[in-house]
Design an enzyme around this catalytic site. Structure first.
Site, PDB file in Angstrom:
ATOM      1  N   CYS A   8       1.820  -2.211  15.716  1.00 15.27           N
ATOM      2  CA  CYS A   8       1.821  -1.950  14.265  1.00 15.27           C
ATOM      3  C   CYS A   8       1.120  -3.060  13.510  1.00 15.27           C
ATOM      4  O   CYS A   8       1.437  -4.236  13.696  1.00 15.27           O
ATOM      5  CB  CYS A   8       3.270  -1.798  13.797  1.00 15.27           C
ATOM      6  SG  CYS A   8       3.420  -1.689  12.014  1.00 15.27           S
TER       7      CYS A   8
ATOM      8  N   GLU B 216       0.831  -1.190   0.000  1.00 11.45           N
ATOM      9  CA  GLU B 216       0.000   0.000   0.000  1.00 11.45           C
ATOM     10  C   GLU B 216       0.874   1.252   0.000  1.00 11.45           C
ATOM     11  O   GLU B 216       1.950   1.274   0.593  1.00 11.45           O
ATOM     12  CB  GLU B 216      -0.925  -0.022   1.214  1.00 11.45           C
ATOM     13  CG  GLU B 216      -1.979  -1.105   1.034  1.00 11.45           C
ATOM     14  CD  GLU B 216      -2.924  -1.250   2.216  1.00 11.45           C
ATOM     15  OE1 GLU B 216      -4.014  -1.782   1.999  1.00 11.45           O
ATOM     16  OE2 GLU B 216      -2.590  -0.847   3.341  1.00 11.45           O
TER      17      GLU B 216
ATOM     18  N   CYS C  20      -0.652   5.823   9.224  1.00 15.51           N
ATOM     19  CA  CYS C  20       0.585   5.145   9.584  1.00 15.51           C
ATOM     20  C   CYS C  20       0.313   3.906  10.404  1.00 15.51           C
ATOM     21  O   CYS C  20      -0.427   3.953  11.374  1.00 15.51           O
ATOM     22  CB  CYS C  20       1.394   6.064  10.477  1.00 15.51           C
ATOM     23  SG  CYS C  20       2.781   6.763   9.700  1.00 15.51           S
TER      24      CYS C  20
ATOM     25  N   CYS D 248       6.730  -5.001  15.948  1.00 16.53           N
ATOM     26  CA  CYS D 248       6.327  -3.956  16.889  1.00 16.53           C
ATOM     27  C   CYS D 248       4.860  -4.209  17.262  1.00 16.53           C
ATOM     28  O   CYS D 248       4.016  -4.410  16.374  1.00 16.53           O
ATOM     29  CB  CYS D 248       6.519  -2.584  16.257  1.00 16.53           C
ATOM     30  SG  CYS D 248       8.226  -2.330  15.734  1.00 16.53           S
TER      31      CYS D 248
ATOM     32  N   CYS E 132       3.701   8.393   1.073  1.00 18.25           N
ATOM     33  CA  CYS E 132       4.231   7.441   2.044  1.00 18.25           C
ATOM     34  C   CYS E 132       4.402   6.109   1.324  1.00 18.25           C
ATOM     35  O   CYS E 132       3.421   5.513   0.877  1.00 18.25           O
ATOM     36  CB  CYS E 132       3.228   7.329   3.197  1.00 18.25           C
ATOM     37  SG  CYS E 132       3.710   6.106   4.416  1.00 18.25           S
TER      38      CYS E 132
ATOM     39  N   CYS F  57       6.970  -7.281   7.291  1.00 17.67           N
ATOM     40  CA  CYS F  57       8.129  -6.762   8.028  1.00 17.67           C
ATOM     41  C   CYS F  57       8.655  -7.893   8.897  1.00 17.67           C
ATOM     42  O   CYS F  57       7.880  -8.691   9.407  1.00 17.67           O
ATOM     43  CB  CYS F  57       7.682  -5.585   8.904  1.00 17.67           C
ATOM     44  SG  CYS F  57       9.047  -4.706   9.702  1.00 17.67           S
TER      45      CYS F  57
HETATM   46  N1  SAH Z   1       9.542   0.343   9.810  1.00 13.16           N
HETATM   47  C1  SAH Z   1       9.770   1.723   9.874  1.00 13.16           C
HETATM   48  C2  SAH Z   1       8.891   2.535   8.956  1.00 13.16           C
HETATM   49  C3  SAH Z   1       7.448   2.144   8.834  1.00 13.16           C
HETATM   50  S1  SAH Z   1       6.389   2.479  10.166  1.00 13.16           S
HETATM   51  C4  SAH Z   1       9.641   2.200  11.311  1.00 13.16           C
HETATM   52  O1  SAH Z   1       9.184   1.438  12.138  1.00 13.16           O
HETATM   53  O2  SAH Z   1      10.019   3.329  11.581  1.00 13.16           O
HETATM   54  C5  SAH Z   1       6.163   4.242  10.131  1.00 13.16           C
HETATM   55  C6  SAH Z   1       5.799   4.849  11.487  1.00 13.16           C
HETATM   56  O3  SAH Z   1       4.458   4.494  11.887  1.00 13.16           O
HETATM   57  C7  SAH Z   1       6.685   4.363  12.610  1.00 13.16           C
HETATM   58  O4  SAH Z   1       7.041   5.417  13.479  1.00 13.16           O
HETATM   59  C8  SAH Z   1       5.794   3.402  13.323  1.00 13.16           C
HETATM   60  O5  SAH Z   1       6.226   3.170  14.624  1.00 13.16           O
HETATM   61  C9  SAH Z   1       4.459   4.094  13.236  1.00 13.16           C
HETATM   62  N2  SAH Z   1       3.318   3.232  13.485  1.00 13.16           N
HETATM   63  C10 SAH Z   1       3.197   1.909  13.255  1.00 13.16           C
HETATM   64  N3  SAH Z   1       1.970   1.475  13.617  1.00 13.16           N
HETATM   65  C11 SAH Z   1       1.288   2.552  14.067  1.00 13.16           C
HETATM   66  C12 SAH Z   1      -0.048   2.752  14.547  1.00 13.16           C
HETATM   67  N4  SAH Z   1      -0.918   1.760  14.578  1.00 13.16           N
HETATM   68  N5  SAH Z   1      -0.399   3.982  14.916  1.00 13.16           N
HETATM   69  C13 SAH Z   1       0.474   5.016  14.815  1.00 13.16           C
HETATM   70  N6  SAH Z   1       1.729   4.890  14.360  1.00 13.16           N
HETATM   71  C14 SAH Z   1       2.148   3.670  13.980  1.00 13.16           C
HETATM   72 FE1  SF4 Z   2       8.030  -3.068  10.994  1.00 11.62          FE
HETATM   73 FE2  SF4 Z   2       5.812  -1.833  11.822  1.00 11.62          FE
HETATM   74 FE3  SF4 Z   2       7.887  -2.075  13.474  1.00 11.62          FE
HETATM   75 FE4  SF4 Z   2       8.047  -0.391  11.392  1.00 11.62          FE
HETATM   76  S1  SF4 Z   2       6.652  -0.224  13.120  1.00 11.62           S
HETATM   77  S2  SF4 Z   2       9.592  -1.879  12.068  1.00 11.62           S
HETATM   78  S3  SF4 Z   2       6.832  -1.544   9.858  1.00 11.62           S
HETATM   79  S4  SF4 Z   2       6.670  -3.773  12.621  1.00 11.62           S
END
Ligand code: SAH
Ligand code: SF4
Length: 396
Positions: free
Chosen positions: A145, A118, A371, A142, A131, A138
């Site tokens: 996420c 996406e 995000c 996290c 974006c 991944c």
């Molecule tokens: N993997 C990279 C980039 C992708 S995520 C990283 O983790 O930085 C982009 C941003 O969105 C990151 O700061 C991540 O922590 C945040 N993010 C992920 N899931 C989210 C959610 N459900 N609500 C708000 N931010 C989120």
């Molecule tokens: Fe991967 Fe989501 Fe963690 Fe970014 S925030 S490193 S996309 S699991």
């Protein structure tokens, strides 16, 4: 840790071998300049002409968005057919586009093998940000996420990464007219690597794609308009400065190792201290190029006044801005968004400590474009089907 060295041009200019497609032709999209130059020579371009031909082809493809060799009218007919014999200009496939009430667009893009990623376009008054994704899924997990609940399927190629930018520019009708030089008034003016995946675990492809995005003869976005977000892959941070040179955002999200271990498990490998030391050495530190610390606001998890105070103490000395992200909820997520007055109080503490602390406005919520909500549609459909079958009332 030794201080990272300055730009290392030899790494950037080494010709990498061009991948050959099923019909034996090479896809030009995603090839670094030097690799394309070599491929043009291999295809029979006289060496004394190659620089000029490379510049012309580059401009057609990346400045004017042309996909057809026959439209490259400043090249001789025979040369165009030579290109046709040896090369293709191939992008991933745009499958669907959703438009949010607030103007945000979410694209579903299909890449080789039938996988999907996406891509989200967010228009604002002074900019239009795309974006983009760097991986399908991944490897990291996290816990807040949505992408993190999906296993890594594969890394995207440089063609698939820059292809997302090119597809969005098609949709936004953002290519200048052939023959004109168009770098002003772009609808797509900024790129953030904040979609699916951890960009620093796909370093080479991300670098090659972003070099193409920044190339002055092509898409020509300034490096200051590209932000790479990482969860904290410490060994690759210095290379981000020296080999890409874009801005950096760090998914920080917690102020103690105990909490960060739970939210961003890569912290168990490189903890807060190790990460902060790498950032202190990030070579481009200056006030105009501050590091963005992203901080997702999770109710009762990381959102106290004490957290806010610890956060400013931890990052003392690093030119930084703190981007507070109200948690974007997704189905069955194990967290809730902090209340607005809590987010505001947290932001005030940071602001009083001298940092800019914008609260990221959730965009495209009606189309799940925010995000951390991105997840491949095939994966989501699979889960939804499984869900429907467990929800089915029994007819027996
Ligand atoms: N993997 C990279 C980039 C992708 S995520 C990283 O983790 O930085 C982009 C941003 O969105 C990151 O700061 C991540 O922590 C945040 N993010 C992920 N899931 C989210 C959610 N459900 N609500 C708000 N931010 C989120
Ligand atoms: Fe991967 Fe989501 Fe963690 Fe970014 S925030 S490193 S996309 S699991």
């Amino acid at each position: 840790m030794t201080a990272p060295t300055a730009i290392t041009p030899d790494v950037l200019t080494l010709p990498r071998k061009a991948p050959v497609g099923a019909d034996g032709r090479i896809n030009i999209v995603g090839l670094p300049r030097m690799a394309l130059q070599q491929a043009l020579i291999d295809a029979g371009t006289p060496e004394r002409q190659v620089k000029m031909r490379l510049g012309q082809i580059w401009q057609w493809i990346y400045h004017w968005g042309v996909r057809d060799f026959s439209a490259m009218t400043n090249l001789a007919k025979e040369y165009r057919s030579l290109l046709e014999t040896h090369f293709v200009i191939e992008l991933p496939e745009l499958v669907t586009r959703q438009l949010s009430a607030d103007g945000t667009r979410k694209y579903l893009v299909r890449i080789a093998g039938g996988h999907e990623v996406e891509v989200v376009y967010i228009p604002e008054d002074d900019r239009g940000t795309l974006c983009i994704s760097s991986q399908v899924g991944c490897t990291l997990t996290c816990s807040f996420c949505h992408t993190g609940t999906q296993k890594l399927v594969r890394n995207l190629t440089a063609a698939e990464i820059i292809g997302q930018v090119m597809l969005a520019r098609d949709d936004l009708e953002d290519w200048p007219l052939p023959g004109t030089r168009g770098v002003e008034n772009r609808r797509l003016s900024n790129i953030v690597l904040m979609g699916m995946g951890e960009p620093l675990y796909n370093f080479d492809a991300v670098r090659d794609a972003m070099k193409i995005a920044m190339d002055g003869e092509g898409i020509a976005l300034s490096r200051r308009r590209i932000t790479l977000s990482t969860s904290g892959v410490v060994p690759e941070i210095a290379r981000t400065a020296s080999e890409i040179g874009c801005l950096l955002a760090i998914s920080f999200h917690a102020t103690t190792d105990e909490v960060r271990d739970r939210l961003v498990p890569i912290n168990k490998k490189w903890n807060i201290n190790t990460l902060l030391s790498a950032l202190r050495e990030y070579p481009k530190l200056s006030n105009s190029e501050r590091i963005t610390f992203e901080y997702v606001m999770l109710k009762g998890v990381n959102d106290t006044d004490a957290d806010a105070r610890r956060l400013v103490q931890l990052i003392a000395g690093i030119p930084a801005k703190i981007n507070l992200i109200p948690f974007n909820e997704w189905p069955d997520a194990p967290y809730q968004r902090s209340d607005w007055d809590r987010i505001q109080a947290f932001s005030d503490i940071i602001f009083r400590a001298g940092y800019s602390s914008p609260i990221r406005k959730p965009r495209g919520e009606d189309i799940m474009a925010a995000c951390g909500q991105l997840k491949s549609a095939t994966e989501r459909a699979r889960r939804e089907r499984a869900q429907i079958s467990t929800d089915q009332p029994s007819h027996q």
